[in-house]
Write a protein that holds these residues in place. Structure first.
Motif, PDB file in Angstrom:
ATOM      1  N   PHE A  97     -38.317 -27.043 -35.764  1.00 18.47           N
ATOM      2  CA  PHE A  97     -39.247 -27.722 -34.536  1.00 18.47           C
ATOM      3  C   PHE A  97     -38.441 -28.680 -33.483  1.00 18.47           C
ATOM      4  CE2 PHE A  97     -36.528 -28.888 -38.097  1.00 18.47           C
ATOM      5  CZ  PHE A  97     -35.262 -29.851 -38.513  1.00 18.47           C
ATOM      6  N   PRO A  98     -39.193 -29.508 -32.796  1.00 16.85           N
ATOM      7  CA  PRO A  98     -38.536 -30.025 -31.484  1.00 16.85           C
ATOM      8  C   PRO A  98     -37.396 -30.512 -31.860  1.00 16.85           C
ATOM      9  CG  PRO A  98     -40.788 -29.997 -31.710  1.00 16.85           C
ATOM     10  CD  PRO A  98     -40.665 -29.561 -32.571  1.00 16.85           C
ATOM     11  N   GLY A  99     -36.066 -29.927 -31.516  1.00 14.78           N
ATOM     12  CA  GLY A  99     -35.415 -30.540 -31.585  1.00 14.78           C
ATOM     13  C   GLY A  99     -34.197 -30.234 -32.173  1.00 14.78           C
ATOM     14  N   GLY A 100     -34.392 -29.442 -33.419  1.00 13.81           N
ATOM     15  CA  GLY A 100     -33.473 -28.655 -34.073  1.00 13.81           C
ATOM     16  C   GLY A 100     -34.346 -27.822 -35.052  1.00 13.81           C
ATOM     17  N   SER A 101     -33.648 -27.509 -36.114  1.00 12.21           N
ATOM     18  CA  SER A 101     -33.578 -26.278 -36.793  1.00 12.21           C
ATOM     19  C   SER A 101     -33.161 -26.922 -38.662  1.00 12.21           C
ATOM     20  CB  SER A 101     -33.816 -25.388 -36.935  1.00 12.21           C
ATOM     21  OG  SER A 101     -31.710 -25.014 -36.773  1.00 12.21           O
ATOM     22  N   ILE A 102     -33.560 -26.433 -39.235  1.00  9.25           N
ATOM     23  CA  ILE A 102     -33.108 -26.288 -41.319  1.00  9.25           C
ATOM     24  C   ILE A 102     -31.121 -26.300 -40.913  1.00  9.25           C
ATOM     25  CG2 ILE A 102     -32.923 -24.151 -41.972  1.00  9.25           C
ATOM     26  CD1 ILE A 102     -33.491 -25.123 -44.799  1.00  9.25           C
ATOM     27  N   GLY A 103     -30.542 -25.147 -39.541  1.00  5.00           N
ATOM     28  CA  GLY A 103     -29.373 -25.159 -39.758  1.00  5.00           C
ATOM     29  C   GLY A 103     -28.794 -26.371 -39.252  1.00  5.00           C
ATOM     30  N   ASN A 104     -29.280 -26.964 -37.753  1.00  7.21           N
ATOM     31  CA  ASN A 104     -29.246 -28.430 -37.170  1.00  7.21           C
ATOM     32  C   ASN A 104     -28.678 -29.021 -38.712  1.00  7.21           C
ATOM     33  OD1 ASN A 104     -30.867 -27.592 -34.796  1.00  7.21           O
ATOM     34  ND2 ASN A 104     -28.624 -27.597 -34.960  1.00  7.21           N
ATOM     35  N   LEU A 105     -29.908 -29.637 -39.517  1.00 11.00           N
ATOM     36  CA  LEU A 105     -29.685 -30.664 -40.330  1.00 11.00           C
ATOM     37  C   LEU A 105     -28.588 -30.612 -41.414  1.00 11.00           C
ATOM     38  CD1 LEU A 105     -34.000 -30.761 -41.185  1.00 11.00           C
ATOM     39  CD2 LEU A 105     -32.535 -32.014 -40.244  1.00 11.00           C
ATOM     40  N   ALA A 106     -29.056 -29.159 -41.913  1.00 10.06           N
ATOM     41  CA  ALA A 106     -27.483 -28.663 -42.927  1.00 10.06           C
ATOM     42  C   ALA A 106     -26.208 -28.965 -42.738  1.00 10.06           C
ATOM     43  CB  ALA A 106     -27.300 -26.785 -43.591  1.00 10.06           C
ATOM     44  N   VAL A 107     -25.868 -28.790 -41.599  1.00  6.41           N
ATOM     45  CA  VAL A 107     -24.759 -29.721 -40.742  1.00  6.41           C
ATOM     46  C   VAL A 107     -24.551 -30.959 -41.230  1.00  6.41           C
ATOM     47  CG1 VAL A 107     -23.418 -29.507 -39.436  1.00  6.41           C
ATOM     48  CG2 VAL A 107     -23.729 -27.220 -40.016  1.00  6.41           C
ATOM     49  N   HIS A 108     -26.039 -31.304 -39.915  1.00  2.00           N
ATOM     50  CA  HIS A 108     -26.190 -32.823 -40.125  1.00  2.00           C
ATOM     51  C   HIS A 108     -25.109 -33.760 -41.179  1.00  2.00           C
ATOM     52  CE1 HIS A 108     -26.839 -32.069 -35.420  1.00  2.00           C
ATOM     53  NE2 HIS A 108     -25.461 -31.461 -35.547  1.00  2.00           N
ATOM     54  N   GLY A 109     -26.772 -33.358 -41.627  1.00  4.04           N
ATOM     55  CA  GLY A 109     -27.153 -33.815 -42.953  1.00  4.04           C
ATOM     56  C   GLY A 109     -25.638 -34.735 -43.942  1.00  4.04           C
ATOM     57  N   THR A 110     -24.665 -33.772 -44.119  1.00  2.00           N
ATOM     58  CA  THR A 110     -23.475 -33.680 -44.770  1.00  2.00           C
ATOM     59  C   THR A 110     -22.599 -34.278 -44.336  1.00  2.00           C
ATOM     60  OG1 THR A 110     -24.412 -31.369 -46.459  1.00  2.00           O
ATOM     61  CG2 THR A 110     -21.527 -32.717 -46.260  1.00  2.00           C
ATOM     62  N   VAL A 111     -22.475 -33.875 -42.785  1.00  2.00           N
ATOM     63  CA  VAL A 111     -21.068 -34.213 -41.824  1.00  2.00           C
ATOM     64  C   VAL A 111     -21.686 -36.247 -41.672  1.00  2.00           C
ATOM     65  CG1 VAL A 111     -20.422 -35.445 -39.474  1.00  2.00           C
ATOM     66  CG2 VAL A 111     -20.587 -32.784 -40.670  1.00  2.00           C
ATOM     67  N   ASN A 112     -22.612 -36.490 -41.444  1.00  2.00           N
ATOM     68  CA  ASN A 112     -23.587 -38.133 -41.758  1.00  2.00           C
ATOM     69  C   ASN A 112     -23.060 -38.581 -42.842  1.00  2.00           C
ATOM     70  OD1 ASN A 112     -23.945 -37.037 -38.822  1.00  2.00           O
ATOM     71  ND2 ASN A 112     -25.758 -37.528 -38.968  1.00  2.00           N
ATOM     72  N   ASP A 113     -23.503 -38.040 -44.292  1.00  2.00           N
ATOM     73  CA  ASP A 113     -23.032 -38.787 -45.658  1.00  2.00           C
ATOM     74  C   ASP A 113     -21.125 -39.349 -45.516  1.00  2.00           C
ATOM     75  OD1 ASP A 113     -25.499 -38.710 -46.065  1.00  2.00           O
ATOM     76  OD2 ASP A 113     -25.609 -36.871 -47.460  1.00  2.00           O
ATOM     77  N   LEU A 114     -20.731 -37.977 -45.085  1.00  2.00           N
ATOM     78  CA  LEU A 114     -18.966 -38.354 -44.978  1.00  2.00           C
ATOM     79  C   LEU A 114     -19.095 -39.475 -44.020  1.00  2.00           C
ATOM     80  CD1 LEU A 114     -17.913 -34.648 -45.271  1.00  2.00           C
ATOM     81  CD2 LEU A 114     -17.856 -35.891 -47.214  1.00  2.00           C
ATOM     82  N   ALA A 115     -19.433 -39.154 -42.849  1.00  2.32           N
ATOM     83  CA  ALA A 115     -18.664 -40.734 -41.974  1.00  2.32           C
ATOM     84  C   ALA A 115     -18.999 -41.963 -42.579  1.00  2.32           C
ATOM     85  CB  ALA A 115     -19.357 -39.436 -40.747  1.00  2.32           C
ATOM     86  N   VAL A 116     -20.237 -41.998 -42.697  1.00  2.74           N
ATOM     87  CA  VAL A 116     -20.189 -43.486 -43.451  1.00  2.74           C
ATOM     88  C   VAL A 116     -19.381 -44.498 -44.615  1.00  2.74           C
ATOM     89  CG1 VAL A 116     -22.744 -43.060 -41.649  1.00  2.74           C
ATOM     90  CG2 VAL A 116     -23.307 -42.923 -44.605  1.00  2.74           C
ATOM     91  N   THR A 117     -18.472 -43.080 -45.037  1.00  2.00           N
ATOM     92  CA  THR A 117     -17.487 -43.449 -45.996  1.00  2.00           C
ATOM     93  C   THR A 117     -16.660 -44.155 -45.560  1.00  2.00           C
ATOM     94  OG1 THR A 117     -16.777 -41.471 -46.780  1.00  2.00           O
ATOM     95  CG2 THR A 117     -18.759 -42.543 -47.448  1.00  2.00           C
ATOM     96  N   GLY A 118     -16.662 -43.792 -43.918  1.00  5.30           N
ATOM     97  CA  GLY A 118     -15.278 -44.372 -43.092  1.00  5.30           C
ATOM     98  C   GLY A 118     -14.634 -43.146 -43.301  1.00  5.30           C
ATOM     99  N   ALA A 119     -14.909 -41.652 -43.728  1.00  4.65           N
ATOM    100  CA  ALA A 119     -13.723 -40.395 -43.858  1.00  4.65           C
ATOM    101  C   ALA A 119     -14.065 -39.878 -42.466  1.00  4.65           C
ATOM    102  CB  ALA A 119     -14.855 -39.897 -44.954  1.00  4.65           C
ATOM    103  N   ARG A 120     -13.141 -38.735 -42.013  1.00  2.00           N
ATOM    104  CA  ARG A 120     -13.159 -37.826 -41.361  1.00  2.00           C
ATOM    105  C   ARG A 120     -13.492 -37.004 -41.282  1.00  2.00           C
ATOM    106  NH1 ARG A 120      -9.181 -34.615 -38.180  1.00  2.00           N
ATOM    107  NH2 ARG A 120      -7.383 -35.121 -39.766  1.00  2.00           N
ATOM    108  N   PRO A 121     -14.827 -35.694 -41.570  1.00  2.00           N
ATOM    109  CA  PRO A 121     -15.723 -34.901 -42.110  1.00  2.00           C
ATOM    110  C   PRO A 121     -14.638 -33.983 -41.858  1.00  2.00           C
ATOM    111  CG  PRO A 121     -17.757 -36.100 -41.384  1.00  2.00           C
ATOM    112  CD  PRO A 121     -15.777 -36.769 -40.560  1.00  2.00           C
TER     113      PRO A 121
END
Length: 363
Positions: free
Chosen positions: A91-115
């Motif tokens: 889709f414009p701006g990304g793909s399921i591949g981008n989401l698969a990384v960003h989604g999990t990285v972001n879930d870790l980051a908002v806990t204050g962790a360093r992914p």
């Protein structure tokens, strides 16, 4: 005794709403529906009645973006997992591949962790084009490099034609959590400010329009991106930050409702302060969708003490991707457990949690 004044009637209504919202979610359906995967009330009922009920433990019951775990030697880790079933796959701006990384990285980051590390499991439909699979995996590699993480293990399964809608990706992630970092709804206090890291609604609307099912053309690109750099800039500038969540399924409205229910406080948002791109606002208006409920994949909501708000906002706006960060609301002691929106017309309305999602299959 019946209320006689407008103020008394309003108080009675708010008391009834608060009482209803405190009830444990009830699973009434006999079969799973799309609403159960949308992040709203139906999702909460399914998770509570089936998964938490059977697998109950202190970490799971927190229902956060990631679990904070302490190893026997004392080190702290954040651990998260997610699955991605978006349609279309690109889709414009990304793909399921981008989401698969960003989604999990972001879930870790908002806990204050360093992914640090990710796993990736693929469920691939028979007949899927190898060339497209290569593109998706390259997108994952690019996103991992951007976020500073490594995909260190994985799995691949192939299912029969028509059984997987192309490809599904499941990722899990591990991050290092500083010993002194504590974020959670229990630290939120009345008077705190609500910050948003950028404009909202781009991801959900980009995916919706990319399906080609609507006669709407708009220059909207997904906001999918890693937020770990923004999160750590915020924490450096505002070390007393109380709580953070990335606003994915259900959008900012759902995230704020989860916060209000967890704290018992009111989350009061200012409509004019919530940043929305004109083209996103226009597309939402045409479809009758509130941008507050549209999913994002590169935005997070944070609660910071009032005295650290200016420093937090300046830090976010100085980072790439945070230029449109804004203070969008505040925490009040009343009305209890409610999310309210101060409208541009000077009134206010309740922002409730939706039952389902107007935009299915967007992550």
């Amino acid at each position: 005794m019946e209320p006689t004044t407008a103020a008394e009637r309003e108080d009675r209504v708010l008391d009834r709403i608060a009482s209803f919202r405190k009830r444990r979610p009830r699973l009434l359906e006999d079969v799973v529906t799309l609403a159960h995967g949308a992040g709203g009330k139906s999702s909460a009922a399914l998770v509570d009645a089936v998964f938490v009920d059977a697998l109950r433990n202190p970490q799971l019951e927190q229902l956060g973006d990631a679990a904070a775990l302490t190893l026997p030697a004392g080190e702290r880790l954040a651990f998260s997992t997610d699955s991605f079933v978006v349609r279309p796959l690109q889709f414009p701006g990304g793909s399921i591949g981008n989401l698969a990384v960003h989604g999990t990285v972001n879930d870790l980051a908002v806990t204050g962790a360093r992914p640090l590390w990710l796993s990736a499991a693929f469920v691939i439909e028979e007949g899927f084009e190898i060339a497209l699979l290569r593109e998706i995996v390259r997108d994952m590699a690019d996103s991992a490099a951007q976020a500073g993480v490594h995909v260190v293990t994985g799995d691949t399964k192939v299912v029969g034609r028509g059984a997987a809608d192309g490809v599904y990706i499941c990722t899990a992630g591990v991050g290092a959590l500083p010993a002194t970092r504590t974020l959670g709804p229990e630290y939120v206090r009345p008077g705190d400010r609500v910050l948003l890291s950028g404009t909202i609604g781009e991801h959900g609307m980009a995916v919706m329009l990319a399906r080609g099912e609507l006669a709407i053309e708009a220059d909207i690109r997904s906001d999918t991106a890693p937020v770990n750099g923004l999160v750590h800039a915020l924490l450096d500038a505002a070390p007393s930050t109380r709580w953070m969540r990335d606003a994915t399924r259900g959008g900012v409205g759902t995230v704020c409702n989860e916060l209000a229910q967890s704290t018992g406080f009111a989350v009061v948002l200012d409509e004019e302060s919530v940043p929305v791109l004109p083209q996103v606002s226009g597309a939402c208006d045409l479809l009758g969708i509130d941008p507050l409920y549209v999913a994002n994949e590169g935005r997070f909501v944070a609660v910071v003490p009032a005295e650290e708000t200016d420093a937090a906002l300046a830090a976010l706006r100085a980072c790439p991707g945070g230029e449109r960060a804004a203070v969008v609301g505040e925490i009040l002691s009343e009305p209890e457990g409610i999310v309210a929106l101060r409208t541009a017309f000077g009134g206010s309305r309740i922002v409730d949690m939706l039952v389902g999602d107007p935009l299915p299959r967007i992550c």
